[in-house]
Design a protein around this motif. Structure first.
Motif, PDB file in Angstrom:
ATOM      1  N   SER A 287     -26.647 110.779 -26.235  1.00  0.00           N
ATOM      2  CA  SER A 287     -26.478 111.668 -25.075  1.00  0.00           C
ATOM      3  C   SER A 287     -26.867 110.975 -23.764  1.00  0.00           C
ATOM      4  N   ALA A 288     -27.276 109.740 -23.820  1.00  0.00           N
ATOM      5  CA  ALA A 288     -27.660 108.992 -22.616  1.00  0.00           C
ATOM      6  C   ALA A 288     -26.421 108.468 -21.899  1.00  0.00           C
ATOM      7  N   SER A 289     -26.649 107.916 -20.732  1.00  0.00           N
ATOM      8  CA  SER A 289     -25.539 107.367 -19.944  1.00  0.00           C
ATOM      9  C   SER A 289     -24.953 106.134 -20.648  1.00  0.00           C
ATOM     10  N   PRO A 290     -23.703 105.809 -20.363  1.00  0.00           N
ATOM     11  CA  PRO A 290     -23.086 104.637 -21.010  1.00  0.00           C
ATOM     12  C   PRO A 290     -23.845 103.333 -20.748  1.00  0.00           C
ATOM     13  N   GLN A 291     -24.357 103.143 -19.535  1.00  0.00           N
ATOM     14  CA  GLN A 291     -25.106 101.923 -19.218  1.00  0.00           C
ATOM     15  C   GLN A 291     -26.387 101.848 -20.049  1.00  0.00           C
ATOM     16  N   PHE A 292     -27.095 102.982 -20.169  1.00  0.00           N
ATOM     17  CA  PHE A 292     -28.326 103.008 -20.957  1.00  0.00           C
ATOM     18  C   PHE A 292     -28.025 102.773 -22.440  1.00  0.00           C
ATOM     19  N   ARG A 293     -26.931 103.358 -22.940  1.00  0.00           N
ATOM     20  CA  ARG A 293     -26.542 103.126 -24.341  1.00  0.00           C
ATOM     21  C   ARG A 293     -26.242 101.661 -24.582  1.00  0.00           C
ATOM     22  N   ARG A 294     -25.541 101.019 -23.651  1.00  0.00           N
ATOM     23  CA  ARG A 294     -25.236  99.599 -23.762  1.00  0.00           C
ATOM     24  C   ARG A 294     -26.528  98.779 -23.799  1.00  0.00           C
ATOM     25  N   ASP A 295     -27.463  99.122 -22.933  1.00  0.00           N
ATOM     26  CA  ASP A 295     -28.751  98.426 -22.913  1.00  0.00           C
ATOM     27  C   ASP A 295     -29.511  98.618 -24.226  1.00  0.00           C
ATOM     28  N   LEU A 296     -29.451  99.830 -24.773  1.00  0.00           N
ATOM     29  CA  LEU A 296     -30.128 100.084 -26.050  1.00  0.00           C
ATOM     30  C   LEU A 296     -29.495  99.302 -27.189  1.00  0.00           C
ATOM     31  N   ILE A 297     -28.189  99.189 -27.190  1.00  0.00           N
ATOM     32  CA  ILE A 297     -27.515  98.421 -28.241  1.00  0.00           C
ATOM     33  C   ILE A 297     -27.923  96.952 -28.176  1.00  0.00           C
ATOM     34  N   VAL A 298     -27.977  96.406 -26.959  1.00  0.00           N
ATOM     35  CA  VAL A 298     -28.425  95.017 -26.802  1.00  0.00           C
ATOM     36  C   VAL A 298     -29.870  94.869 -27.271  1.00  0.00           C
ATOM     37  N   ALA A 299     -30.708  95.830 -26.877  1.00  0.00           N
ATOM     38  CA  ALA A 299     -32.111  95.783 -27.292  1.00  0.00           C
ATOM     39  C   ALA A 299     -32.244  95.892 -28.809  1.00  0.00           C
ATOM     40  N   MET A 300     -31.454  96.767 -29.442  1.00  0.00           N
ATOM     41  CA  MET A 300     -31.526  96.912 -30.899  1.00  0.00           C
ATOM     42  C   MET A 300     -31.099  95.632 -31.602  1.00  0.00           C
ATOM     43  N   LEU A 301     -30.113  94.931 -31.043  1.00  0.00           N
ATOM     44  CA  LEU A 301     -29.713  93.652 -31.628  1.00  0.00           C
ATOM     45  C   LEU A 301     -30.847  92.629 -31.529  1.00  0.00           C
ATOM     46  N   ARG A 302     -31.547  92.619 -30.401  1.00  0.00           N
ATOM     47  CA  ARG A 302     -32.677  91.698 -30.247  1.00  0.00           C
ATOM     48  C   ARG A 302     -33.828  92.080 -31.159  1.00  0.00           C
ATOM     49  N   TRP A 303     -34.052  93.377 -31.338  1.00  0.00           N
ATOM     50  CA  TRP A 303     -35.161  93.846 -32.165  1.00  0.00           C
ATOM     51  C   TRP A 303     -34.858  93.784 -33.649  1.00  0.00           C
ATOM     52  N   SER A 304     -33.651  93.432 -34.037  1.00  0.00           N
ATOM     53  CA  SER A 304     -33.318  93.381 -35.463  1.00  0.00           C
ATOM     54  C   SER A 304     -34.046  92.237 -36.166  1.00  0.00           C
ATOM     55  N   LYS A 305     -34.467  91.226 -35.400  1.00  0.00           N
ATOM     56  CA  LYS A 305     -35.250  90.136 -35.977  1.00  0.00           C
ATOM     57  C   LYS A 305     -36.716  90.564 -36.041  1.00  0.00           C
TER      58      LYS A 305
END
Length: 73
Positions: free
Chosen positions: A20-38
């Motif tokens: 339900s967040a803004s598209p920019q925030f969702r994009r940032d979260l996806i990038v962050a989740m990829l970094r946090w997967s390690k």
């Protein structure tokens, strides 16, 4: 504890209401989740992973060395 918490960061973010967040925030979260997967693993001198097993091994070795040295005197 650090390793356990690092494992749960990505899952916690994914299970939140991030859609339900803004598209920019969702994009940032996806990038962050990829970094946090390690996994975050604390390391001694950047080489040896610090875990409970490593800590116990160091303590056993130190005590063995202490016991040998104390019997020589």
């Amino acid at each position: 504890m650090v390793q356990y918490e690092s494992d749960s960061i990505m899952t916690s973010v994914y299970l939140s209401d991030w859609l339900s967040a803004s598209p920019q925030f969702r994009r940032d979260l996806i990038v962050a989740m990829l970094r946090w997967s390690k996994d975050i693993t604390p390391r001694v001198s950047g080489i040896i992973p610090l875990s409970l097993a490593t800590y116990v091994s160091v303590l056993k070795s130190a005590y063995s060395l202490f016991a040998v040295l104390s019997t020589k005197h």
